[in-house]
Motif scaffolding. Structure first.
Motif, short mmCIF file in Angstrom:
data_model
loop_
_atom_site.label_atom_id
_atom_site.label_comp_id
_atom_site.label_asym_id
_atom_site.label_seq_id
_atom_site.Cartn_x
_atom_site.Cartn_y
_atom_site.Cartn_z
N THR A 144 0.94 -1.32 -0.05
CA THR A 144 0.12 0.17 0.14
C THR A 144 0.92 1.31 -0.14
O THR A 144 0.56 2.27 -0.92
CB THR A 144 -0.89 0.03 1.08
N VAL A 169 -1.02 10.82 8.35
CA VAL A 169 -1.83 10.50 9.60
C VAL A 169 -2.20 9.25 9.72
O VAL A 169 -2.61 8.43 8.88
CB VAL A 169 -2.94 11.40 9.37
N GLY A 170 -1.46 8.66 11.07
CA GLY A 170 -1.50 7.33 11.06
C GLY A 170 -0.14 6.67 11.16
O GLY A 170 0.72 6.91 10.58
N ARG A 171 0.02 5.62 12.12
CA ARG A 171 1.26 5.26 12.33
C ARG A 171 1.36 3.69 12.32
O ARG A 171 2.14 3.16 13.39
CB ARG A 171 1.87 5.79 13.82
N HIS A 194 -0.82 11.03 14.82
CA HIS A 194 -1.81 9.75 15.16
C HIS A 194 -2.73 10.25 16.24
O HIS A 194 -2.85 11.53 16.35
CB HIS A 194 -0.83 8.83 16.02
N ARG A 196 -2.74 10.61 19.45
CA ARG A 196 -2.53 11.59 20.26
C ARG A 196 -1.95 13.05 19.84
O ARG A 196 -1.44 13.78 20.84
CB ARG A 196 -1.43 10.93 21.34
N LEU A 200 -4.21 18.42 15.04
CA LEU A 200 -4.24 17.75 13.86
C LEU A 200 -4.47 18.49 12.61
O LEU A 200 -3.77 18.66 11.60
CB LEU A 200 -4.95 16.54 13.78
N VAL A 214 -6.01 6.51 8.32
CA VAL A 214 -6.58 6.20 9.80
C VAL A 214 -7.54 5.54 10.15
O VAL A 214 -7.79 4.72 11.09
CB VAL A 214 -7.39 7.72 9.75
N VAL A 234 -5.62 6.70 1.91
CA VAL A 234 -5.38 5.44 2.04
C VAL A 234 -6.78 4.71 2.58
O VAL A 234 -7.07 3.40 2.25
CB VAL A 234 -4.18 5.10 2.93
N ILE A 236 -10.08 3.00 3.72
CA ILE A 236 -11.29 2.41 2.95
C ILE A 236 -12.41 2.11 4.19
O ILE A 236 -12.03 1.27 4.97
CB ILE A 236 -11.00 1.26 2.22
N ASN A 237 -13.49 2.86 4.13
CA ASN A 237 -14.38 2.56 5.10
C ASN A 237 -15.77 2.62 4.41
O ASN A 237 -16.19 3.17 3.40
CB ASN A 237 -14.50 3.88 5.95
N VAL A 274 -5.65 4.62 -4.05
CA VAL A 274 -4.93 3.68 -3.56
C VAL A 274 -5.13 2.10 -3.72
O VAL A 274 -4.43 1.29 -3.97
CB VAL A 274 -4.54 4.23 -2.12
N GLY A 275 -6.35 1.67 -3.48
CA GLY A 275 -6.90 0.50 -3.37
C GLY A 275 -6.19 -0.24 -4.53
O GLY A 275 -5.70 -1.37 -4.32
N THR A 278 -2.39 -1.51 -4.56
CA THR A 278 -2.01 -2.14 -3.37
C THR A 278 -1.85 -3.40 -4.07
O THR A 278 -0.84 -4.44 -4.12
CB THR A 278 -3.09 -2.24 -2.29
P1 NDP Z 1 -4.66 0.95 11.92
O1 NDP Z 1 -5.98 0.95 12.71
O2 NDP Z 1 -3.77 -0.15 12.00
O3 NDP Z 1 -3.90 2.62 12.25
C1 NDP Z 1 -4.80 3.85 12.39
C2 NDP Z 1 -3.84 4.84 12.78
O4 NDP Z 1 -4.76 5.96 12.79
C3 NDP Z 1 -3.39 4.50 14.05
O5 NDP Z 1 -1.94 5.08 14.17
C4 NDP Z 1 -3.95 5.63 15.01
O6 NDP Z 1 -3.47 6.23 15.80
C5 NDP Z 1 -4.61 6.66 14.02
N1 NDP Z 1 -5.95 7.37 14.41
C6 NDP Z 1 -7.08 6.85 14.79
N2 NDP Z 1 -7.79 7.90 15.11
C7 NDP Z 1 -7.12 8.97 15.01
C8 NDP Z 1 -7.54 10.42 14.97
N3 NDP Z 1 -8.74 10.67 15.64
N4 NDP Z 1 -6.65 11.30 14.93
C9 NDP Z 1 -5.52 10.91 14.32
N5 NDP Z 1 -5.01 9.68 14.14
C10 NDP Z 1 -5.72 8.73 14.57
O7 NDP Z 1 -5.15 1.29 10.40
P2 NDP Z 1 -4.28 0.99 9.06
O8 NDP Z 1 -2.94 1.67 8.95
O9 NDP Z 1 -4.19 -0.81 8.79
O10 NDP Z 1 -5.35 1.28 7.75
C11 NDP Z 1 -5.79 2.74 7.88
C12 NDP Z 1 -6.76 2.79 6.79
O11 NDP Z 1 -6.53 2.38 5.72
C13 NDP Z 1 -8.10 2.06 7.05
O12 NDP Z 1 -9.17 2.75 6.53
C14 NDP Z 1 -7.89 0.82 6.17
O13 NDP Z 1 -8.81 0.14 5.73
C15 NDP Z 1 -7.02 1.34 5.24
N6 NDP Z 1 -6.19 0.51 4.30
C16 NDP Z 1 -6.19 0.58 2.98
C17 NDP Z 1 -5.30 -0.25 2.10
C18 NDP Z 1 -5.56 -0.21 0.74
O14 NDP Z 1 -5.12 -1.25 -0.07
N7 NDP Z 1 -5.94 1.10 0.05
C19 NDP Z 1 -4.60 -1.03 2.74
C20 NDP Z 1 -4.39 -1.03 4.17
C21 NDP Z 1 -5.30 -0.35 4.95
P3 NDP Z 1 -2.96 5.40 17.28
O15 NDP Z 1 -1.50 4.56 16.67
O16 NDP Z 1 -2.53 6.49 18.28
O17 NDP Z 1 -3.86 4.43 17.84
#
Ligand code: NDP
Length: 301
Positions: A144, A169-171, A194, A196, A200, A214, A234, A236-237, A274-275, A278
């Motif tokens: 991805t 945004v996201g770790r 992320h 915390r 943002l 996220v 990235v 997908i919801n 992005v989908g 991947t």
């Molecule tokens: P994760 O749930 O593993 O990680 C989500 C991240 O977002 C975490 O680091 C989290 O922070 C952060 N986050 C959550 N809420 C907030 C907020 N309110 N403000 C700021 N940051 C926030 O998700 P993935 O990385 O696996 O996936 C992310 C998205 O990407 C999903 O929608 C997933 O479906 C999609 N995806 C799409 C792919 C594709 O092929 N296009 C492939 C993989 C994923 P913290 O670490 O502090 O909890």
């Protein structure tokens, strides 16, 4: 400003064409036939759909493709034995174990058992470490973020992001962190945010390249986007779509697309951004593995 739409479907199709052509060269030169094995444990319908589409895409590329569907109650030891068997099989260049695995199996242990040189998902510690230290020539980059980089390079028409601020945004280990490493390697100045992170919206407004990974539908609003920024969504919801009829749903990203498109210079849609990249990069990684095994330079995208 109305953003240029970054067409992930078309870019993914371009990548697949390159993979097909390079595969045909490998096969006609009798070097090797790229081979991928996908292992799935259990009957989860969404995972089954993903696995089938990976198998179809591999066949379209001209790969040798094997799919192993193991029962839900497969023991960890049996799954590890299957992985070891595929590690030793010279016809297989890429091994992919579909996640999530049932709760009684330690996912980490399974991933670390895949031979690093066949780890086309790029999740093995050795590949993670190579990306982190910039030793990427023979590493596998998670699909991805690798696909997102292709989209950014093409949107900005450069491989060098010197002077540009990137905000991720996201770790997560599969998207956010490898994405940050790739952007850093391309000379962007990178901030990883992320749940915390303070302010943002303000941070996002500093981003020339904004990556949303996220998993929260349409969280990133239009006025968080710096005018002219390149926005890669990235997320997908699946959300309810009563306007389409009772019980209907639709896919949205982590970015409010309509709002962001007013400010961004370029933006990926969801779906169609992005989908599709991947799965294309999974094929590209498998081809790269076969090329390395045959001593041939893999294509660049
Ligand atoms: P994760 O749930 O593993 O990680 C989500 C991240 O977002 C975490 O680091 C989290 O922070 C952060 N986050 C959550 N809420 C907030 C907020 N309110 N403000 C700021 N940051 C926030 O998700 P993935 O990385 O696996 O996936 C992310 C998205 O990407 C999903 O929608 C997933 O479906 C999609 N995806 C799409 C792919 C594709 O092929 N296009 C492939 C993989 C994923 P913290 O670490 O502090 O909890």
């Amino acid at each position: 400003m109305t953003a240029r739409v970054i067409d992930g479907k078309q870019t993914a199709a371009d990548v697949i064409e390159t993979v097909k052509a390079a595969t045909a060269d490998l096969v006609s030169g009798k070097a090797t036939v790229p081979g991928i094995a996908v292992v799935i444990v259990g009957e989860d319908p969404a995972s089954q759909v993903y696995v089938r589409s990976k198998g179809r895409k591999a066949e379209e590329c001209g790969f040798h493709s094997e799919t192993y569907t193991l029962p839900d109650d497969t023991s960890e030891a049996d799954l590890l034995a299957k992985v070891e068997e595929l590690n030793a099989d010279s016809r297989i260049h890429g091994i992919l174990v579909q996640l999530p695995l049932p709760g009684h199996i330690d996912e980490g242990k399974v991933i670390q058992t895949i031979a690093p040189e066949k780890d086309v998902d790029g999740f093995h510690f050795l590949n993670v470490g190579k990306l982190g230290t910039g030793e990427t020539a023979d590493a596998f980059i998670p699909c991805t973020p690798a696909g997102s980089m292709v989209l950014i390079r093409r949107a900005l028409e450069t491989d060098d992001f010197s002077g540009l601020n990137a905000v991720v945004v996201g770790r997560s280990n599969i998207v956010g962190k490898p994405m940050a490493n790739l952007l850093l390697a391309a000379n962007a100045t990178v901030t990883v945010s992320h749940s915390r992170t303070k302010d943002l919206p303000g941070l996002c407004r500093t981003a020339d390249i904004l990556i949303a990974a996220v998993g929260r539908p349409e969280m990133i609003k239009g006025d968080w986007v710096k005018p002219g920024a390149c926005v890669i969504d990235v997320g997908i919801n699946r959300i309810d779509a009563p306007e389409k009829g009772e019980g209907k749903t639709r896919l949205v990203g982590d970015v409010d697309y309509a709002g962001a498109a007013e400010f961004a210079g370029s933006i990926t849609p969801v779906p169609g951004g992005v989908g599709p990249m991947t799965i294309a990069m999974l094929m590209a990684n498998t081809l790269a593995s076969a090329c390395r095994a045959a001593g041939v330079e893999p294509p660049k995208y």
